[in-house]
Design an enzyme around this catalytic site. Sequence first.
Site, short mmCIF file in Angstrom:
data_model
loop_
_atom_site.label_atom_id
_atom_site.label_comp_id
_atom_site.label_asym_id
_atom_site.label_seq_id
_atom_site.Cartn_x
_atom_site.Cartn_y
_atom_site.Cartn_z
N ARG A 1 -10.74 -3.87 -30.76
CA ARG A 1 -9.65 -4.26 -29.88
C ARG A 1 -9.18 -3.11 -29.00
NH1 ARG A 1 -9.00 -7.36 -26.64
NH2 ARG A 1 -9.95 -8.77 -28.17
N LYS B 1 3.58 4.19 -10.19
CA LYS B 1 3.97 2.98 -10.94
C LYS B 1 2.85 2.61 -11.91
CE LYS B 1 6.88 1.35 -7.15
NZ LYS B 1 7.09 0.33 -6.10
N LYS C 1 12.50 11.13 -1.13
CA LYS C 1 12.79 9.70 -1.02
C LYS C 1 14.19 9.51 -0.44
CE LYS C 1 10.48 6.93 -3.16
NZ LYS C 1 9.44 5.97 -2.71
N GLU D 1 10.05 10.22 3.07
CA GLU D 1 10.14 8.78 3.31
C GLU D 1 11.18 8.49 4.39
OE1 GLU D 1 10.53 5.76 -0.07
OE2 GLU D 1 12.56 5.79 0.76
N ASP E 1 8.46 3.37 5.11
CA ASP E 1 8.81 2.46 4.02
C ASP E 1 9.27 1.10 4.54
OD1 ASP E 1 9.25 1.85 1.24
OD2 ASP E 1 11.39 2.05 1.62
#
Length: 290
Positions: free
Chosen positions: A107, A142, A174, A204, A225
């Site tokens: 597995r 992510k 950001k 950004e 963005d």
Amino acid sequence: MSETTMIRRLPDLLIEPVVRMALAEDLGRAGDLTGQACIPEGARMRAVFAARRPGVLAGVDCVRLALRAMDPAATIETKLGDGERFEAGTVLVEAGADARAFLAAERTALNLLGRLCGVATLTRAYVAAVEGTGARIADTRKTTPGLRALEKHAVACGGGVNHRFGLDDAILIKDNHVAVCGGVGEAVRRARAMAGHLVRVEVEVDGLDQLDEALAARPDVVMLDNFSLEMLREAVTRAKASSFGRPVLEASGGVTLETVRAIAETGVDVISVGALTHSAPSLDIGLDAI
């Protein structure tokens, strides 16, 4: 991506801790009770890892390390290398090992192989969608906690490129950084003052007014963005005409397979896609005894 493109292999040192952690989680406190109850001690088995659906291979070393962790004498023959395409029914790996060890590792090996093939396969679809435009498909941070190195390797196997691996290998300013600093230009200036000569600076922006401010501050990369297609085209035009030099332009935000081609055709250099890792379905791969 060409089928002959060289894929970097991850060192076993990076893969093995993930495999061993997954095996330990599955074995629990007492090991494989089913195998101990049903499989005679010393029995051997041979089996193949076979694809149930077409895809792109990534993570084949996870199979080897999972089997060898349970049976150091296991024999493993990989039929394809990471980055290669396969059709449904293709045998990816053939192996022989102690039967109890094989079934205890099954597995973990399938989970990792299926997950990474899923990422590579989805990435290949995005890369194919922008072919001929000059735009490159990049991943993001992510990723699944603990699997970042493996998932980013899978993106590369699918023909994508890796964005920064973590907070420590590039500066990415950001919107919240900008808010605290008081502006795009000030944030970039602070980053430039601190960064070493090998550290790239990306900022950004969420509008064309911020883009103009960013261009004047001369970052290496500007992330556009959630820009509309019209705004992306205008951003490319302004960057080309800038007297401060043209940075790399990265489009980001809500990119899908249906929209990525049009985004690429605006002239941006890179399109970052969080879905490559956070939304890729695992590819169906099975273990069949022979």
